[in-house]
Scaffold this motif. Structure first.
Motif, mmCIF file in Angstrom:
data_model
loop_
_atom_site.group_PDB
_atom_site.id
_atom_site.type_symbol
_atom_site.label_atom_id
_atom_site.label_comp_id
_atom_site.label_asym_id
_atom_site.label_seq_id
_atom_site.Cartn_x
_atom_site.Cartn_y
_atom_site.Cartn_z
ATOM 1 N N GLU A 1 0.809 -1.224 0.000
ATOM 2 C CA GLU A 1 0.000 0.000 0.000
ATOM 3 C C GLU A 1 0.840 1.271 0.000
ATOM 4 O OE1 GLU A 1 -3.239 -0.502 3.127
ATOM 5 O OE2 GLU A 1 -2.000 -2.276 3.368
ATOM 6 N N ALA A 2 2.151 1.123 -0.154
ATOM 7 C CA ALA A 2 3.081 2.251 -0.308
ATOM 8 C C ALA A 2 3.393 3.017 0.978
ATOM 9 C CB ALA A 2 2.631 3.206 -1.427
ATOM 10 N N TRP A 3 3.233 2.347 2.113
ATOM 11 C CA TRP A 3 3.801 2.896 3.342
ATOM 12 C C TRP A 3 4.873 1.914 3.808
ATOM 13 C CZ3 TRP A 3 3.068 -0.673 7.171
ATOM 14 C CH2 TRP A 3 1.933 -1.476 7.115
ATOM 15 N N SER A 4 5.738 2.388 4.683
ATOM 16 C CA SER A 4 6.821 1.520 5.131
ATOM 17 C C SER A 4 7.237 1.873 6.561
ATOM 18 C CB SER A 4 8.016 1.646 4.192
ATOM 19 O OG SER A 4 8.447 2.993 4.115
ATOM 20 N N MET A 5 7.979 0.959 7.164
ATOM 21 C CA MET A 5 8.506 1.169 8.513
ATOM 22 C C MET A 5 9.895 0.565 8.571
ATOM 23 S SD MET A 5 5.527 0.290 11.236
ATOM 24 C CE MET A 5 3.860 0.022 10.683
ATOM 25 N N VAL A 6 10.586 0.833 9.672
ATOM 26 C CA VAL A 6 11.859 0.181 9.960
ATOM 27 C C VAL A 6 11.645 -0.575 11.268
ATOM 28 C CG1 VAL A 6 14.280 0.549 10.546
ATOM 29 C CG2 VAL A 6 13.204 1.928 8.751
ATOM 30 N N ILE A 7 11.895 -1.901 11.244
ATOM 31 C CA ILE A 7 11.453 -2.722 12.371
ATOM 32 C C ILE A 7 12.579 -3.610 12.913
ATOM 33 C CG2 ILE A 7 9.736 -4.415 13.133
ATOM 34 C CD1 ILE A 7 7.829 -3.383 11.064
ATOM 35 N N PRO A 8 12.823 -3.512 14.239
ATOM 36 C CA PRO A 8 13.823 -4.398 14.851
ATOM 37 C C PRO A 8 13.191 -5.735 15.253
ATOM 38 C CG PRO A 8 13.146 -2.700 16.416
ATOM 39 C CD PRO A 8 12.272 -2.535 15.206
ATOM 40 N N TRP A 9 13.249 -6.682 14.320
ATOM 41 C CA TRP A 9 12.663 -8.002 14.571
ATOM 42 C C TRP A 9 13.623 -8.857 15.393
ATOM 43 C CZ3 TRP A 9 7.815 -7.802 13.266
ATOM 44 C CH2 TRP A 9 7.384 -7.204 12.079
ATOM 45 N N VAL A 10 13.100 -9.839 16.094
ATOM 46 C CA VAL A 10 13.910 -10.874 16.731
ATOM 47 C C VAL A 10 13.457 -12.207 16.157
ATOM 48 C CG1 VAL A 10 14.482 -12.042 18.889
ATOM 49 C CG2 VAL A 10 14.181 -9.556 18.868
ATOM 50 N N GLY A 11 14.422 -13.045 15.780
ATOM 51 C CA GLY A 11 14.028 -14.325 15.223
ATOM 52 C C GLY A 11 15.206 -15.187 14.855
ATOM 53 N N VAL A 12 14.957 -16.111 13.923
ATOM 54 C CA VAL A 12 16.014 -17.037 13.486
ATOM 55 C C VAL A 12 16.024 -17.076 11.958
ATOM 56 C CG1 VAL A 12 15.728 -18.437 15.572
ATOM 57 C CG2 VAL A 12 14.528 -19.099 13.484
ATOM 58 N N PRO A 13 17.204 -17.335 11.366
ATOM 59 C CA PRO A 13 17.241 -17.437 9.908
ATOM 60 C C PRO A 13 16.310 -18.568 9.448
ATOM 61 C CG PRO A 13 19.470 -17.324 10.818
ATOM 62 C CD PRO A 13 18.525 -17.511 11.973
ATOM 63 N N LEU A 14 15.491 -18.269 8.451
ATOM 64 C CA LEU A 14 14.524 -19.266 7.983
ATOM 65 C C LEU A 14 15.226 -20.521 7.478
ATOM 66 C CD1 LEU A 14 11.585 -20.031 7.351
ATOM 67 C CD2 LEU A 14 11.827 -18.822 5.164
ATOM 68 N N ALA A 15 16.342 -20.355 6.784
ATOM 69 C CA ALA A 15 17.050 -21.508 6.217
ATOM 70 C C ALA A 15 17.457 -22.492 7.308
ATOM 71 C CB ALA A 15 18.277 -21.045 5.441
ATOM 72 N N ASP A 16 18.002 -21.977 8.423
ATOM 73 C CA ASP A 16 18.437 -22.857 9.511
ATOM 74 C C ASP A 16 17.284 -23.700 10.015
ATOM 75 O OD1 ASP A 16 20.782 -21.510 9.187
ATOM 76 O OD2 ASP A 16 20.775 -20.519 11.152
ATOM 77 N N LEU A 17 16.133 -23.045 10.168
ATOM 78 C CA LEU A 17 14.960 -23.735 10.678
ATOM 79 C C LEU A 17 14.466 -24.786 9.678
ATOM 80 C CD1 LEU A 17 12.167 -21.954 12.595
ATOM 81 C CD2 LEU A 17 11.550 -23.495 10.763
ATOM 82 N N LEU A 18 14.376 -24.411 8.406
ATOM 83 C CA LEU A 18 13.837 -25.327 7.390
ATOM 84 C C LEU A 18 14.729 -26.548 7.171
ATOM 85 C CD1 LEU A 18 12.495 -22.891 4.617
ATOM 86 C CD2 LEU A 18 11.202 -24.035 6.448
ATOM 87 N N LYS A 19 16.032 -26.347 7.229
ATOM 88 C CA LYS A 19 16.973 -27.451 6.928
ATOM 89 C C LYS A 19 16.803 -28.629 7.877
ATOM 90 C CE LYS A 19 20.521 -24.674 4.667
ATOM 91 N NZ LYS A 19 21.631 -23.745 4.992
ATOM 92 N N ARG A 20 16.379 -28.350 9.105
ATOM 93 C CA ARG A 20 16.198 -29.443 10.077
ATOM 94 C C ARG A 20 15.175 -30.468 9.618
ATOM 95 N NH1 ARG A 20 14.485 -26.177 14.910
ATOM 96 N NH2 ARG A 20 13.663 -28.156 15.688
ATOM 97 N N PHE A 21 14.283 -30.069 8.738
ATOM 98 C CA PHE A 21 13.227 -30.988 8.309
ATOM 99 C C PHE A 21 13.594 -31.708 7.015
ATOM 100 C CE2 PHE A 21 11.640 -27.675 11.010
ATOM 101 C CZ PHE A 21 11.109 -28.444 12.032
ATOM 102 N N LYS A 22 14.813 -31.488 6.550
ATOM 103 C CA LYS A 22 15.375 -32.183 5.403
ATOM 104 C C LYS A 22 14.493 -32.165 4.161
ATOM 105 C CE LYS A 22 18.416 -35.347 7.944
ATOM 106 N NZ LYS A 22 18.369 -34.670 9.239
ATOM 107 N N PRO A 23 14.290 -30.956 3.604
ATOM 108 C CA PRO A 23 13.545 -30.887 2.349
ATOM 109 C C PRO A 23 14.206 -31.789 1.300
ATOM 110 C CG PRO A 23 14.617 -28.768 2.884
ATOM 111 C CD PRO A 23 14.719 -29.635 4.083
#
Ligand SMILES: Nc1nc2c(c(=O)[nH]1)N[C@H]1C(S)=C(S)[C@@H](COP(=O)(O)O)O[C@H]1N2
Ligand SMILES: [Mo]
Length: 328
Positions: free
Chosen positions: A152-174
């Protein structure tokens, strides 16, 4: 008697938003099919300009949510200061709790983010159904300050906390057939007042190509400003691919599915002409109803130019040789 004739469209964007809430889904879809009819789809109208934060509203977290133990921090928003906690938590898109930007903060208290399980299935050798703690615990939490650019053409700058998606996904052995990943949000009418009103087809679904999902910038978010994620921002776990429009960032995820073919995604399913599968931020490819060349950062007065891939050029190799006007 003098009659004033308004040169503007007689329906205010705010009224269209309200109308969309009450429209039943079939009617809604039918209207979406009217190409160029100019229906301001609720989540997509620039109806209300963002409200600048009150004077003195700093980035300090004001929430009573538990603090998270965060390791490294990466400032990945061109040195820009994060938006205020107030803005980030009171100007939201979360249609399961209402279509107004202020609705999620008001209505999302009914969401129960614990206990929470996530099902991981599809094309992988180690599928499973895990409690959120079991899903996140093996990974060190980090903070990443990302730009978020809404379609919708608005934006923010956000300090997220989390984990790299790749690290999480790899555990399930795609496996070798895993070409895409699909994400499903919770769709529980008991916790989410708007599920039965049907503005969108639920559950909210999103997807990434597997190489996009494995890109080091793709992130699974569990916190904000060093604390547990507030409900309105997608507690307890949501996606963030910062080079894509915000609609790709599915909230309150209950299922992650590896697929061989491109999965259905919610916004693409209801309006493919307006919302592509890729959803990459691109100042040169306009939304059919408005320009994407510039954006308004919440809390700032003037618009600024939108950056290719939202200012994350390192993802460009993912799209080498692709026509980004076609694959928008
Ligand atoms: N389940 C679900 N996820 C969602 C949405 C939604 O309506 N439902 N809105 C999306 C859109 S359009 C945006 S811009 C971001 C907004 O995230 P924020 O409210 O944390 O800023 O969430 C995305 N994820
Ligand atoms: Mo959005």
């Amino acid at each position: 008697m003098l009659i004033r004739v308004s040169p503007q469209h007689p329906i205010k964007p705010s009224e269209i938003t309200a109308e969309a809430v009450h429209a039943d889904r079939r009617q809604f879809l039918a209207r979406m099919g009217l190409a160029g009819a100019g229906l301001a789809l609720a989540g997509c109208s620039e109806a209300k300009p963002p409200v600048p934060p009150a004077a003195g509203a700093g980035p300090a977290a004001t929430s009573a949510l538990p603090a998270l133990e965060v390791g490294k921090t990466s400032a990945l928003a061109g040195g820009e200061k994060p938006s205020s906690y107030e803005d980030i938590t009171h100007y939201n898109n979360y249609y399961e709790f209402g279509t107004d930007k202020s609705d999620p903060a008001r209505n999302a208290a009914t969401l129960r983010p614990r206990p929470w399980t996530v099902l991981i299935d599809g094309e992988c050798d180690a599928p499973g159904q895990l409690d959120l703690d079991a899903l996140i615990k093996p990974h060190a939490l980090e903070e990443r300050i990302y730009r978020l650019r809404c379609v919708e053409a608005w934006s923010m700058v956000i300090p997220w906390v989390g984990v790299p998606l790749a690290d999480l996904l790899k555990r399930f052995k795609p496996n070798s057939k895993a070409k895409f990943v699909q994400f499903f949000s919770l769709a529980d009418a008991e916790q989410m007042p708007m599920i039965r009103r049907g503005v969108l087809p639920y559950p909210y679904r999103e997807g990434l190509r597997i190489d996009e999902a494995m890109h080091p910038l793709a992130f699974m978010v569990v916190g904000l400003y060093g604390k547990v994620l507030p409900n309105q921002n997608g507690a307890p776990i949501r996606l963030m691919a910062p080079w894509k429009y915000g609609f790709k960032a599915a909230k309150s995820i209950v299922r992650i599915r590896f697929t061989e073919t491109q999965p259905e995604t919610t916004w693409n399913a209801i309006g493919a002409a307006e919302y592509g599968f890729y959803g990459n931020v691109n100042p040169e490819v306009d939304h059919p109803r408005w320009s994407q060349a510039s954006e308004r950062r919440l809390g700032e007065l003037f618009r600024k130019p939108t950056l290719m891939f939202n200012g994350y050029p390192e993802v460009a190799p993912l799209y080498a040789g692709m026509d980004l006007r076609r694959y928008y």
